[in-house]
Design an enzyme around this catalytic site. Structure first.
Site, PDB file in Angstrom:
ATOM      1  N   ASP A   1      67.473   1.101  86.646  1.00 60.05           N
ATOM      2  CA  ASP A   1      68.444   1.678  85.721  1.00 60.05           C
ATOM      3  C   ASP A   1      69.527   2.294  86.590  1.00 60.05           C
ATOM      4  OD1 ASP A   1      67.446   0.835  83.347  1.00 60.05           O
ATOM      5  OD2 ASP A   1      66.942   2.825  82.564  1.00 60.05           O
TER       6      ASP A   1
ATOM      7  N   HIS B 156      66.933   9.726  87.597  1.00 59.58           N
ATOM      8  CA  HIS B 156      65.562  10.238  87.460  1.00 59.58           C
ATOM      9  C   HIS B 156      64.971  10.518  88.841  1.00 59.58           C
ATOM     10  CE1 HIS B 156      65.006   8.060  83.303  1.00 59.58           C
ATOM     11  NE2 HIS B 156      66.040   8.882  83.328  1.00 59.58           N
TER      12      HIS B 156
ATOM     13  N   ASP C 108      72.289   2.134  82.807  1.00 64.43           N
ATOM     14  CA  ASP C 108      71.860   3.205  81.904  1.00 64.43           C
ATOM     15  C   ASP C 108      72.777   4.397  82.188  1.00 64.43           C
ATOM     16  OD1 ASP C 108      70.608   4.889  80.241  1.00 64.43           O
ATOM     17  OD2 ASP C 108      68.604   4.708  81.099  1.00 64.43           O
TER      18      ASP C 108
ATOM     19  N   ASP D 227      68.254   1.622  68.481  1.00 70.74           N
ATOM     20  CA  ASP D 227      69.693   1.509  68.822  1.00 70.74           C
ATOM     21  C   ASP D 227      70.326   0.389  68.017  1.00 70.74           C
ATOM     22  OD1 ASP D 227      69.007   3.049  71.063  1.00 70.74           O
ATOM     23  OD2 ASP D 227      69.007   1.320  72.405  1.00 70.74           O
TER      24      ASP D 227
ATOM     25  N   HIS E 183      66.840  -0.167  72.789  1.00 68.28           N
ATOM     26  CA  HIS E 183      65.710   0.429  72.069  1.00 68.28           C
ATOM     27  C   HIS E 183      65.779  -0.145  70.655  1.00 68.28           C
ATOM     28  CE1 HIS E 183      66.819   3.637  74.953  1.00 68.28           C
ATOM     29  NE2 HIS E 183      65.545   3.962  74.969  1.00 68.28           N
TER      30      HIS E 183
ATOM     31  N   ASP F 244      73.599  10.838  83.734  1.00 67.47           N
ATOM     32  CA  ASP F 244      73.771   9.398  83.457  1.00 67.47           C
ATOM     33  C   ASP F 244      75.195   8.905  83.695  1.00 67.47           C
ATOM     34  OD1 ASP F 244      71.139   8.843  82.793  1.00 67.47           O
ATOM     35  OD2 ASP F 244      71.431   9.153  80.646  1.00 67.47           O
TER      36      ASP F 244
ATOM     37  N   GLU G 160      59.113   3.585  83.395  1.00 68.88           N
ATOM     38  CA  GLU G 160      60.316   4.225  83.943  1.00 68.88           C
ATOM     39  C   GLU G 160      60.023   5.707  84.158  1.00 68.88           C
ATOM     40  OE1 GLU G 160      64.012   3.330  81.891  1.00 68.88           O
ATOM     41  OE2 GLU G 160      64.815   5.275  82.496  1.00 68.88           O
TER      42      GLU G 160
ATOM     43  N   ASP H 249      70.119  15.128  83.542  1.00 71.22           N
ATOM     44  CA  ASP H 249      70.338  13.690  83.605  1.00 71.22           C
ATOM     45  C   ASP H 249      71.734  13.358  83.064  1.00 71.22           C
ATOM     46  OD1 ASP H 249      69.567  11.094  84.000  1.00 71.22           O
ATOM     47  OD2 ASP H 249      68.348  10.942  82.193  1.00 71.22           O
TER      48      ASP H 249
ATOM     49  N   GLU I  63      65.147   4.619  87.844  1.00 74.55           N
ATOM     50  CA  GLU I  63      66.495   5.081  87.495  1.00 74.55           C
ATOM     51  C   GLU I  63      66.978   6.081  88.541  1.00 74.55           C
ATOM     52  OE1 GLU I  63      67.432   5.803  83.411  1.00 74.55           O
ATOM     53  OE2 GLU I  63      68.718   7.498  83.909  1.00 74.55           O
TER      54      GLU I  63
HETATM   55  C1  XUL Z   1      66.312   8.376  79.454  1.00 69.64           C
HETATM   56  C2  XUL Z   1      66.315   6.950  79.832  1.00 69.64           C
HETATM   57  C3  XUL Z   1      66.015   5.979  78.757  1.00 69.64           C
HETATM   58  C4  XUL Z   1      65.227   4.812  79.207  1.00 69.64           C
HETATM   59  C5  XUL Z   1      64.781   3.890  78.119  1.00 69.64           C
HETATM   60  O1  XUL Z   1      66.548   9.252  80.499  1.00 69.64           O
HETATM   61  O2  XUL Z   1      66.601   6.617  80.957  1.00 69.64           O
HETATM   62  O3  XUL Z   1      67.202   5.597  78.176  1.00 69.64           O
HETATM   63  O4  XUL Z   1      65.929   4.049  80.136  1.00 69.64           O
HETATM   64  O5  XUL Z   1      64.051   4.523  77.124  1.00 69.64           O
HETATM   65 CO    CO Z   2      66.765   4.762  81.916  1.00 71.69          CO
END
Ligand code: XUL
Ligand code: CO
Length: 437
Positions: A296, A271, A339, A104, A101, A309, A232, A307, A268
């Site tokens: 992702d 997600h 991610d 970031d 991003h 991750d 996404e 989430d 993702e």
């Molecule tokens: C948030 C997510 C983000 C996107 C990019 O859940 O996955 O990091 O991948 O904005």
């Molecule tokens: Co993501």
């Protein structure tokens, strides 16, 4: 040689028998499979935000992770040192891509002008590092969710001023992505949704979101950015209801607003599961309309409803995803972007390596198993056979559009009851296990 930030050697492939935790057991970047290296098949990417900005925050406590390069200097000085550390990591973990991003990689300034200047400085540095290492940018994106101005959304904010600010930010992020040769550009609308319909004009917000995306498409055309745009999807978090809920609702949105030829999906895993779907379901829904773009790569936790991750380690789940990806012909300009973030107590430098090694090995193994499964055709011939009544006669007429309710009614009235046929799910599940264990 520049200063070493990680007292760890480059991670090499040592094969499944190794007991070295800092080695790959399945990911052999240069191994040629089907005429292409594993590196080119899998196109692994490191997520800058988690791996280089994540500090282990959670709602109950502050950061736990501190990195040596973060300690001294100005914000911009640290941003540049951090980028050096990041590229050292990308090289040592043998990932050919990274993603970021805007915020970031470069700190937000006091004004938009200052933020843009910060971004330009860091991006110039990134370009040098890309050139020196051969590491490439899989995708860029703009953070349109952290700053307070975006608390009620960016493109879907009720204030046109905020919409305009977000447009300016994405313009700069697209410029940066193009300058760095980014192969895709991602829209994840974390705050493009609503908390309550009591204060929300849903139709107007969706119209605005579509307008915003059309502007991005127009601007990309203007500057000659050839990368693929990706949406996404995520159903919720941080908003209660996110407009790009899942792939199916994303398709409906893109088609409604005539954006579908400009976009594909970045799917993702966590997600997908938050939306109540499996990973491979989302891949197949996108692939069915030719809109599978990128992944992702992470995983959630079945006991937690948010989430998390985490790094993917479940070979069976990822094999199912890989089968769907390979069936769709691969990811094109997309890749497998981790991610994923370290758990809060995983504070050592080598934890970052161990986490990625696990994710990369999981995908590499799943890739090999999925290829074998597709090569053997046991599942595909079963499925083909299951639908074979559509290959001729009445079925063929249905598929080709020749049959009508009347022709079918005339025909079926003379026939006996359809004979029930087993779906053989348990047989197929056992067959899948026979490839894995
Ligand atoms: C948030 C997510 C983000 C996107 C990019 O859940 O996955 O990091 O991948 O904005
Ligand atoms: Co993501």
């Amino acid at each position: 040689m520049a200063k070493q930030n990680f007292p760890i050697k480059k991670i090499e492939y040592e094969g499944p028998e190794t007991d070295n935790p800092l080695a790959f057991r399945h990911y052999n970047p240069d191994e040629i499979i089907g005429g292409k290296s594993m590196k080119d098949h899998l196109r692994f990417s490191i997520a800058y935000w988690h791996s280089f900005r994540g500090v282990g925050l959670d709602p109950f406590g502050g950061g736990t992770i501190t990195r040596p390069w973060e300690s001294k200097g100005s914000e911009m000085g640290i941003a540049l040192k951090r980028m050096d550390a990041a590229f050292e990591f990308f090289e040592k973990i043998q990932a050919p891509y990274y993603c970021f991003h805007d915020r970031d990689i470069a700190p937000e300034g006091k004004t938009l002008g200052e933020s843009n200047r910060n971004l330009k400085t860091v991006v110039t540095h990134a370009k040098k590092l890309q050139k020196a290492t051969g590491i490439k940018l899989l995708w860029g994106t703009a953070n349109l969710f952290s700053n307070v101005r975006y608390m009620c959304g960016a493109a879907t904010n009720p204030d046109a001023h905020v919409f305009a600010y977000a447009a300016a930010q994405v313009k700069a992020a697209l410029d940066a992505t193009k300058y760095l040769g980014g192969e895709n550009y991602v829209f994840w609308g974390g705050r493009e949704g609503y908390e309550t319909l009591l204060n929300t004009d849903l139709k107007r917000e969706q119209d605005h979101l579509a307008r915003f995306m059309h502007m991005a498409v127009d601007y990309a055309k203007k500057i000659g950015f050839k990368g693929q745009f990706l949406i996404e999807p995520k159903p919720k978090e941080p908003t209660k209801h996110q407009y790009d809920f899942d792939v199916a609702s994303g398709i409906a949105f893109l088609k409604t607003y005539k954006l579908d030829k400009h976009f594909k999906f970045n799917i993702e895993t966590n997600h997908a599961t938050l939306a109540g779907h499996s990973f491979n379901h989302e891949i197949e829904v996108a692939a069915a309309v030719g809109m599978l773009g990128s992944i992702d790569a992470n995983t959630g936790d079945t006991l937690l409803g948010w989430d998390t991750d985490q790094f993917p380690t479940d070979v069976k789940d990822i094999t199912l995803g890989m089968i769907s990806i390979l069936k769709a012909g691969g990811l094109g300009s997309g890749g497998l972007n981790f991610d994923a973030k370290l758990r809060r107590p995983s504070i050592d430098l080598d934890d970052l390596f161990l986490a990625h090694i696990g994710g990369m090995d999981t995908y590499a193994l799943a890739f090999k198993v999925a290829r074998q499964i597709l090569k053997d055709k046991k599942f595909s011939s079963f499925v083909k056979d299951r639908y074979s009544s559509f290959d001729s006669g009445m079925g063929k007429e249905i598929e080709s559009g020749k049959a009508t309710f009347e022709t079918l009614s005339k025909r079926v009235i003379r026939m006996k009851e359809p004979v029930p046929v087993s779906g053989k799910q348990e047989y197929l599940e056992n067959l899948l296990n026979s490839y894995l264990y």
